[in-house]
Design an enzyme around this catalytic site. Sequence first.
Site, PDB file in Angstrom:
ATOM      1  CE  LYS A   1      -7.209  -4.726  -7.061  1.00  0.00           C
ATOM      2  NZ  LYS A   1      -7.050  -3.305  -6.755  1.00  0.00           N
TER       3      LYS A   1
ATOM      4  CD  GLU B   1     -10.528  -1.565  -6.949  1.00  0.00           C
ATOM      5  OE1 GLU B   1     -10.441  -0.646  -7.775  1.00  0.00           O
ATOM      6  OE2 GLU B   1      -9.600  -2.349  -6.735  1.00  0.00           O
ATOM      7  CG  ASP B   2      -9.471   3.769  -8.933  1.00  0.00           C
ATOM      8  OD1 ASP B   2      -9.027   2.664  -8.545  1.00  0.00           O
ATOM      9  OD2 ASP B   2      -8.872   4.486  -9.742  1.00  0.00           O
TER      10      ASP B   2
ATOM     11  CG  ASP C   1      -7.565   0.298  -5.768  1.00  0.00           C
ATOM     12  OD1 ASP C   1      -6.704  -0.532  -6.064  1.00  0.00           O
ATOM     13  OD2 ASP C   1      -7.802   1.319  -6.445  1.00  0.00           O
ATOM     14  CG  LEU C   2      -1.932   2.634  -3.366  1.00  0.00           C
ATOM     15  CD1 LEU C   2      -1.977   3.294  -1.995  1.00  0.00           C
ATOM     16  CD2 LEU C   2      -0.553   1.993  -3.578  1.00  0.00           C
ATOM     17  CG  ASP C   3      -2.109   2.995  -8.025  1.00  0.00           C
ATOM     18  OD1 ASP C   3      -1.451   3.585  -7.169  1.00  0.00           O
ATOM     19  OD2 ASP C   3      -1.625   2.154  -8.788  1.00  0.00           O
TER      20      ASP C   3
ATOM     21  CB  SER D   1      -2.782  -2.122  -4.178  1.00  0.00           C
ATOM     22  OG  SER D   1      -2.117  -1.573  -5.294  1.00  0.00           O
ATOM     23  CB  ALA D   2      -3.198  -4.355  -9.264  1.00  0.00           C
TER      24      ALA D   2
ATOM     25  CE  LYS E   1      -8.133   5.945 -13.851  1.00  0.00           C
ATOM     26  NZ  LYS E   1      -9.187   6.923 -13.552  1.00  0.00           N
TER      27      LYS E   1
ATOM     28  CB  THR F   1      -0.511   6.591  -8.013  1.00  0.00           C
ATOM     29  OG1 THR F   1      -1.532   5.796  -7.455  1.00  0.00           O
ATOM     30  CG2 THR F   1       0.489   6.989  -6.954  1.00  0.00           C
TER      31      THR F   1
END
Length: 217
Positions: free
Chosen positions: A145, A169-170, A9-11, A114-115, A45, A17
């Site tokens: 997601k 993932e966060d 995942d990115l953020d 990522s979303a 999130k 971010t």
Amino acid sequence: MSQKAFIFDLDGVIVDTAKYHFLAWKELAESLGFDFTEEQNELLKGVSRVRSLEILLEIGNVELSQEEKDKYLHEKNEQYLRYIAKMDTREILPGIPELLLFLKSEKIPFALGSASKNARLILENLKLLDDFDAIVDGNDVSTAKPDPEVFLIAAKKLGKKPEDCIVIEDAAAGVQAANSALMTSVAIGDPEVLKGADYNLKSTNELTLDLARRLIG
Ligand code: B16
Ligand code: MG
């Protein structure tokens, strides 16, 4: 050679971010006359931009026309882009550079799942864009997601079976998506919020090479 692959995942995993999303949403909430807390931000999130606005408006009990929603979505993103324009490699979260280097040296492919529709721009600012074997972001999916689509497309692009993919993932929505895709889920953050993950870590600091070796098997 290991059959495994990683999907990040990115953020909140590669870079924090989430704090910039939070600031931009909070400013919008305040301009609409209500407060927005960090606790409420957890609900946003991993969730798409459009859905995030819906949740925010539900929290503030505000109803808007589609035209107004489009205007605020645009304004929120413009503000978010102003924040991320200042971002650089120092904002990559701890443990991530070492893990990516390790995966490269072990020839374990890794993708972004990522979303965010801003994912490529962020990776470019972090000088990580060329490191990923595949990038799947908010522009590539029709369902956000917790639907597993983003991770399933990433697995396909990597040429891997879902059960051989390890997702980092966060967000609760992201952990749910990884589990629905039948992938191994590694959650970063509060285990109370991220129930159901295969592994729970407090922060990216715990993404050690030892753990990576265990996950690869
Ligand atoms: P954008 P991730 C998600 O990214 C964020 O967690 C979520 O808060 C945000 O609303 C979503 O991206 C959309 O982002 O407005 O940039 O398209 O965690 O899936 O990498
Ligand atoms: Mg995230």
